[in-house]
Write a protein that holds these residues in place. Structure first.
Motif, PDB file in Angstrom:
ATOM      1  N   ILE A  59      86.129 -19.234 -25.666  1.00 61.21           N
ATOM      2  CA  ILE A  59      84.955 -18.805 -24.890  1.00 61.21           C
ATOM      3  C   ILE A  59      85.393 -17.894 -23.744  1.00 61.21           C
ATOM      4  O   ILE A  59      84.776 -16.855 -23.478  1.00 61.21           O
ATOM      5  N   LEU A  60      86.459 -18.287 -23.072  1.00 59.91           N
ATOM      6  CA  LEU A  60      87.001 -17.487 -21.970  1.00 59.91           C
ATOM      7  C   LEU A  60      87.373 -16.084 -22.447  1.00 59.91           C
ATOM      8  O   LEU A  60      86.975 -15.078 -21.841  1.00 59.91           O
ATOM      9  N   ALA A  61      88.113 -16.001 -23.531  1.00 58.53           N
ATOM     10  CA  ALA A  61      88.548 -14.700 -24.055  1.00 58.53           C
ATOM     11  C   ALA A  61      87.362 -13.838 -24.474  1.00 58.53           C
ATOM     12  O   ALA A  61      87.271 -12.659 -24.114  1.00 58.53           O
ATOM     13  N   GLU A  62      86.453 -14.426 -25.230  1.00 55.64           N
ATOM     14  CA  GLU A  62      85.297 -13.671 -25.713  1.00 55.64           C
ATOM     15  C   GLU A  62      84.457 -13.140 -24.562  1.00 55.64           C
ATOM     16  O   GLU A  62      84.011 -11.981 -24.580  1.00 55.64           O
ATOM     17  N   LYS A  85      84.090  -9.102 -23.790  1.00 55.51           N
ATOM     18  CA  LYS A  85      82.750  -8.538 -23.952  1.00 55.51           C
ATOM     19  C   LYS A  85      82.223  -7.970 -22.641  1.00 55.51           C
ATOM     20  O   LYS A  85      81.652  -6.867 -22.614  1.00 55.51           O
ATOM     21  N   GLN A  86      82.426  -8.695 -21.525  1.00 51.89           N
ATOM     22  CA  GLN A  86      81.896  -8.233 -20.251  1.00 51.89           C
ATOM     23  C   GLN A  86      82.655  -7.008 -19.741  1.00 51.89           C
ATOM     24  O   GLN A  86      82.056  -6.108 -19.145  1.00 51.89           O
ATOM     25  N   ALA A  87      83.945  -6.958 -19.971  1.00 48.99           N
ATOM     26  CA  ALA A  87      84.723  -5.788 -19.547  1.00 48.99           C
ATOM     27  C   ALA A  87      84.289  -4.548 -20.311  1.00 48.99           C
ATOM     28  O   ALA A  87      84.288  -3.431 -19.764  1.00 48.99           O
ATOM     29  N   VAL A  92      88.250  -1.740 -18.490  1.00 44.67           N
ATOM     30  CA  VAL A  92      89.671  -1.939 -18.192  1.00 44.67           C
ATOM     31  C   VAL A  92      90.286  -2.695 -19.365  1.00 44.67           C
ATOM     32  O   VAL A  92      89.581  -3.397 -20.093  1.00 44.67           O
ATOM     33  N   PRO A  93      91.596  -2.583 -19.555  1.00 40.71           N
ATOM     34  CA  PRO A  93      92.236  -3.366 -20.606  1.00 40.71           C
ATOM     35  C   PRO A  93      92.177  -4.861 -20.297  1.00 40.71           C
ATOM     36  O   PRO A  93      92.252  -5.276 -19.140  1.00 40.71           O
ATOM     37  N   VAL A  94      92.052  -5.664 -21.352  1.00 42.95           N
ATOM     38  CA  VAL A  94      92.070  -7.118 -21.229  1.00 42.95           C
ATOM     39  C   VAL A  94      93.166  -7.655 -22.149  1.00 42.95           C
ATOM     40  O   VAL A  94      93.128  -7.439 -23.362  1.00 42.95           O
ATOM     41  N   ALA A 127      92.271 -13.709 -30.148  1.00 40.22           N
ATOM     42  CA  ALA A 127      92.267 -12.593 -29.194  1.00 40.22           C
ATOM     43  C   ALA A 127      92.169 -11.257 -29.924  1.00 40.22           C
ATOM     44  O   ALA A 127      91.425 -10.353 -29.517  1.00 40.22           O
ATOM     45  N   VAL A 128      92.915 -11.128 -30.999  1.00 42.81           N
ATOM     46  CA  VAL A 128      92.852  -9.899 -31.796  1.00 42.81           C
ATOM     47  C   VAL A 128      91.457  -9.724 -32.375  1.00 42.81           C
ATOM     48  O   VAL A 128      90.882  -8.629 -32.342  1.00 42.81           O
ATOM     49  N   SER A 129      90.873 -10.792 -32.879  1.00 43.55           N
ATOM     50  CA  SER A 129      89.576 -10.704 -33.569  1.00 43.55           C
ATOM     51  C   SER A 129      88.443 -10.310 -32.633  1.00 43.55           C
ATOM     52  O   SER A 129      87.460  -9.707 -33.079  1.00 43.55           O
ATOM     53  N   VAL A 130      88.550 -10.655 -31.329  1.00 43.86           N
ATOM     54  CA  VAL A 130      87.465 -10.327 -30.394  1.00 43.86           C
ATOM     55  C   VAL A 130      87.690  -9.000 -29.687  1.00 43.86           C
ATOM     56  O   VAL A 130      86.892  -8.596 -28.839  1.00 43.86           O
ATOM     57  N   GLY A 131      88.774  -8.311 -30.016  1.00 44.41           N
ATOM     58  CA  GLY A 131      88.984  -6.974 -29.491  1.00 44.41           C
ATOM     59  C   GLY A 131      89.804  -6.879 -28.227  1.00 44.41           C
ATOM     60  O   GLY A 131      89.734  -5.872 -27.508  1.00 44.41           O
TER      61      GLY A 131
END
Length: 301
Positions: free
Chosen positions: A60-63, A67-69, A73-75, A94-98
């Motif tokens: 949830i944190l990663a997604e 998404k909000q960034a 900026v890079p995440v 992490a890879v799957s959510v971009g």
């Protein structure tokens, strides 16, 4: 390959009164930091209380942050966990959510040999796409295990997608050895605020700073001075960083970050994940009063 640069913020994880990830607070924090000019976001690091969260919460944190960034900026997601299975799952997610890349902290508690750490990092690097940037992350004072220059060289030679390292121990000599890897093309970050200007002027690619989410204006000003070649100004600002550390980097520093962010109106809550506890009201008020008096959010010219 994508790399971190500049002021990288290992963001805190906001929690609700029900002890769930505060998604709306996380969105506000993401926007606040981007608006203040930080260069990269680094969720689920030590400052984010990652080892007190389960895999689904970390997803949830990663997604949410990616998404909000929205590409502003890079995440880079810190995907290291207490076991290899969870680490591989979080890296793939992490890879799957971009996400723009991942970081992997050394395993904790059980002491490992360099051979074991090499296999660990190579397994993870090989598990993600070849164009997924991976950072090693060493914080031996917390994790028991350390990353030596020899180990970093070995991993860099075997894993082209391991592009750099975040090292959160106060050792300038070792940091400079890391900077020599791949002929100087290995991306190196210190996690020690009291070394920011010095390491950046020596060739590091920036700072990974928990303090920077509370007072981003100050850290961005140091990086700008370094990039402008104004070493005198960078060192002058660094002296204020050391003063800031005396206020922010005491016991319960993660709780202090949340207390400042609440004071600044970014977070609604300053809850911590047990067994960590928030600052008591009086201590938080005294700290924020002192920060306001020192005007750390006002960038000195």
């Amino acid at each position: 390959m994508k790399k971190l640069y500049g002021v990288v913020v290992p963001i805190v994880t906001p929690f609700t009164p029900e002890d769930e990830v505060d998604v709306e607070g996380l969105k506000r924090l993401t926007d606040f930091l981007i608006d203040k000019g930080v260069h990269c976001l680094y969720p689920a690091g030590s400052t984010g209380e990652m080892l007190l969260m389960n895999v689904e919460e970390r997803k949830i944190l990663a997604e949410t942050v990616v998404k909000q960034a929205a590409g502003r900026v890079p995440v880079f997601i810190q995907a290291g966990a207490m076991n290899l299975r969870d680490t591989l799952e979080l890296a793939a997610h992490a890879v799957s959510v971009g996400a723009d890349g991942i970081a992997i902290v050394t395993p904790s508690y059980f002491g490992l040999s360099d051979d074991e750490l090499f296999i660990y990092y190579k397994t993870i690097a090989d598990s993600v796409p070849a164009d997924c940037s991976v950072y090693m992350y060493g914080i031996p004072q917390c994790s028991v295990n350390d990353i030596t220059p020899e180990l970093a060289v070995r991993v860099a030679e075997a894993c082209p997608n391991v592009v750099g390292l975040k090292y959160s121990f106060n050792d300038m000599i070792r940091l400079q050895k890391f900077m020599e890897i791949r002929g100087g093309d290995f991306s190196v970050f210190s996690g020690c605020d009291n070394m920011f200007a010095m390491t950046a002027l020596a060739g590091a690619d920036g700072i990974v700073s928990g303090n920077a989410q509370a007072i981003p204006e100050h850290y961005v000003a140091i990086w700008n001075a370094v990039k402008e070649g104004d070493a005198k100004k960078a060192m002058s600002l660094q002296s204020r960083t050391n003063m800031l550390n005396n206020i922010m980097c005491r016991n319960f520093d993660k709780a202090r970050f949340k207390a400042v962010l609440k004071h600044r109106g970014v977070l609604e809550y300053d809850f911590m994940r047990a067994p960590l506890q928030p600052l008591d009201t009086e201590e938080a008020e005294n700290m924020n009063r002192l920060l306001d008096e020192k005007e750390f959010t006002k960038v000195l010219m």
